[in-house]
Design an enzyme around this catalytic site. Structure first.
Site, PDB file in Angstrom:
ATOM      1  N   TRP A 134       0.819  -1.225   0.000  1.00 41.86           N
ATOM      2  CA  TRP A 134       0.000   0.000   0.000  1.00 41.86           C
ATOM      3  C   TRP A 134       0.851   1.272   0.000  1.00 41.86           C
ATOM      4  O   TRP A 134       0.328   2.353  -0.208  1.00 41.86           O
ATOM      5  CB  TRP A 134      -0.908   0.027   1.233  1.00 41.86           C
ATOM      6  CG  TRP A 134      -2.107  -0.853   1.158  1.00 41.86           C
ATOM      7  CD1 TRP A 134      -2.454  -1.701   0.142  1.00 41.86           C
ATOM      8  CD2 TRP A 134      -3.150  -0.963   2.141  1.00 41.86           C
ATOM      9  NE1 TRP A 134      -3.639  -2.338   0.429  1.00 41.86           N
ATOM     10  CE2 TRP A 134      -4.084  -1.901   1.655  1.00 41.86           C
ATOM     11  CE3 TRP A 134      -3.372  -0.376   3.387  1.00 41.86           C
ATOM     12  CZ2 TRP A 134      -5.231  -2.252   2.374  1.00 41.86           C
ATOM     13  CZ3 TRP A 134      -4.514  -0.730   4.090  1.00 41.86           C
ATOM     14  CH2 TRP A 134      -5.437  -1.663   3.592  1.00 41.86           C
ATOM     15  N   LYS A 135       2.129   1.149   0.303  1.00 41.42           N
ATOM     16  CA  LYS A 135       2.995   2.335   0.453  1.00 41.42           C
ATOM     17  C   LYS A 135       2.324   3.322   1.417  1.00 41.42           C
ATOM     18  O   LYS A 135       1.671   2.904   2.357  1.00 41.42           O
ATOM     19  CB  LYS A 135       3.289   2.974  -0.909  1.00 41.42           C
ATOM     20  CG  LYS A 135       3.760   1.957  -1.946  1.00 41.42           C
ATOM     21  CD  LYS A 135       4.378   2.599  -3.143  1.00 41.42           C
ATOM     22  CE  LYS A 135       4.644   1.550  -4.202  1.00 41.42           C
ATOM     23  NZ  LYS A 135       5.595   1.940  -5.181  1.00 41.42           N
ATOM     24  N   HIS A 149      13.206  -1.545   0.248  1.00 43.19           N
ATOM     25  CA  HIS A 149      12.440  -1.131  -0.928  1.00 43.19           C
ATOM     26  C   HIS A 149      13.198   0.020  -1.592  1.00 43.19           C
ATOM     27  O   HIS A 149      13.807   0.849  -0.908  1.00 43.19           O
ATOM     28  CB  HIS A 149      11.038  -0.693  -0.504  1.00 43.19           C
ATOM     29  CG  HIS A 149      10.125  -0.498  -1.681  1.00 43.19           C
ATOM     30  ND1 HIS A 149      10.192   0.605  -2.495  1.00 43.19           N
ATOM     31  CD2 HIS A 149       9.146  -1.280  -2.199  1.00 43.19           C
ATOM     32  CE1 HIS A 149       9.288   0.494  -3.463  1.00 43.19           C
ATOM     33  NE2 HIS A 149       8.634  -0.637  -3.301  1.00 43.19           N
ATOM     34  N   GLU A 194      13.020  -5.929  -7.964  1.00 42.43           N
ATOM     35  CA  GLU A 194      12.202  -4.826  -8.457  1.00 42.43           C
ATOM     36  C   GLU A 194      13.091  -3.812  -9.177  1.00 42.43           C
ATOM     37  O   GLU A 194      13.689  -2.935  -8.524  1.00 42.43           O
ATOM     38  CB  GLU A 194      11.511  -4.113  -7.298  1.00 42.43           C
ATOM     39  CG  GLU A 194      10.609  -4.992  -6.474  1.00 42.43           C
ATOM     40  CD  GLU A 194       9.583  -4.147  -5.745  1.00 42.43           C
ATOM     41  OE1 GLU A 194       8.411  -4.226  -6.111  1.00 42.43           O
ATOM     42  OE2 GLU A 194       9.960  -3.376  -4.846  1.00 42.43           O
ATOM     43  N   GLY A 225       6.134   1.696 -10.408  1.00 44.69           N
ATOM     44  CA  GLY A 225       5.191   2.813 -10.500  1.00 44.69           C
ATOM     45  C   GLY A 225       5.263   3.585 -11.806  1.00 44.69           C
ATOM     46  O   GLY A 225       4.734   4.688 -11.907  1.00 44.69           O
ATOM     47  N   GLY A 266       2.432  -2.881  -6.143  1.00 47.39           N
ATOM     48  CA  GLY A 266       2.094  -1.598  -5.519  1.00 47.39           C
ATOM     49  C   GLY A 266       0.757  -1.085  -6.011  1.00 47.39           C
ATOM     50  O   GLY A 266      -0.308  -1.418  -5.493  1.00 47.39           O
TER      51      GLY A 266
HETATM   52  C1  PEP Z   1       6.160  -1.713  -5.278  1.00 50.33           C
HETATM   53  O1  PEP Z   1       5.495  -1.035  -4.524  1.00 50.33           O
HETATM   54  O2  PEP Z   1       7.091  -2.370  -4.839  1.00 50.33           O
HETATM   55  C2  PEP Z   1       5.838  -1.737  -6.717  1.00 50.33           C
HETATM   56  C3  PEP Z   1       6.388  -2.631  -7.473  1.00 50.33           C
HETATM   57  O3  PEP Z   1       4.966  -0.778  -7.171  1.00 50.33           O
HETATM   58  P1  PEP Z   1       4.179  -0.822  -8.578  1.00 50.33           P
HETATM   59  O4  PEP Z   1       3.515  -2.171  -8.669  1.00 50.33           O
HETATM   60  O5  PEP Z   1       3.184   0.290  -8.490  1.00 50.33           O
HETATM   61  O6  PEP Z   1       5.176  -0.632  -9.664  1.00 50.33           O
END
Ligand code: PEP
Length: 244
Positions: free
Chosen positions: A9-10, A93, A159, A165, A224
């Site tokens: 959810w950040k 992260h 990631e 994002g 995310g």
């Molecule tokens: C994340 O929050 O680690 C992420 C990958 O975000 P998103 O899916 O929005 O790119």
């Protein structure tokens, strides 16, 4: 192998969003070989735990203090997380590494703190666009000290920063190559680490989730943006079923 799907959810959502969010998941979901998890802001852990009863989720935090306890205003310790029915926390992260200048040594300390309390650490790694050519070197540095951790309570999340994002998902070939590299790196250190799950994260959505997850090397997804809308997230998860 069971795949792990983690929503992040950040710094989004309000207290009043929690009840309607979990309500969407209170029907019987056809989940085969999938474990669902959510990383929520620490302030929402208690209300989420109450609302997620009868849903398939386990709960975790998005970050943890590198310190054990004491005068560290604003921090949340691993001991405090473990005093609630929480299963894991993300560490490292890219938003923490980038905006809060967390080094790999700090990230490792955080993972150690979690594991000392019996919690899982989901350790995030990934290169920026400028580093893409050298992704192996970057990941190697970000995983420095990983063999001091307990592999039974460790998940790695790959990631690529340029995919988070941005709507720019890595190609299946990019994902495969990075995961193969991380898996071979982990297997070199100790045989126990070859069973550590490696997740992919970066602009995963309803249309690409299933093909990414069907790669053998991918042990799950870190999601995310697409985890924020409960109906959309539920549809994404339901769509994974046939490929597992
Ligand atoms: C994340 O929050 O680690 C992420 C990958 O975000 P998103 O899916 O929005 O790119």
């Amino acid at each position: 192998m069971e795949k792990l799907i983690v929503g992040n959810w950040k710094m989004q959502k309000l207290f009043s969003d929690i009840h309607p969010y979990f309500k969407v998941f209170k029907h019987k979901m056809a989940l085969k070989n999938i474990q669902l998890a959510l990383a929520v802001p620490s302030i929402f852990i208690k209300p989420c735990l109450e609302e997620m009863i009868n849903t398939p989720f386990i709960l975790g935090a998005q970050d943890v203090s590198e310190y054990e306890e004491g005068a560290y205003t604003g921090e949340v310790s691993a001991v405090q997380l473990a005093s609630m029915p929480v299963t894991f926390s993300l560490v490292g992260h890219s938003e923490r590494r980038q905006y809060f200048h967390e080094t790999s040594a700090i990230v490792l300390k955080k993972a150690q703190r979690l594991q000392a309390q019996g919690l899982f650490a989901i350790l995030c790694v990934g290169e920026t666009l400028e580093q893409k050519k050298d992704f192996k070197k970057i990941i190697q540095e970000q995983l420095k000290g990983v063999f001091t951790l307990n592999p039974a309570h460790l998940v790695v999340a790959y990631e690529p920063v340029w995919a988070i994002g941005t709507g720019q998902t890595a190609t299946l070939e990019d994902i495969k190559q990075a995961h193969l590299y991380i898996k071979s790196f982990l297997s070199e250190g100790s045989r126990n680490f070859s069973s550590v799950k490696v997740l992919y994260g970066g602009s995963v959505n309803e249309s690409n989730a299933s093909s990414i997850l069907s790669l053998d090397e991918v042990g799950g997804l870190l999601i995310g943006g697409a985890s924020l809308n409960p109906s959309g997230f539920e549809k994404l998860i339901e769509g994974l079923g046939p490929n597992l």
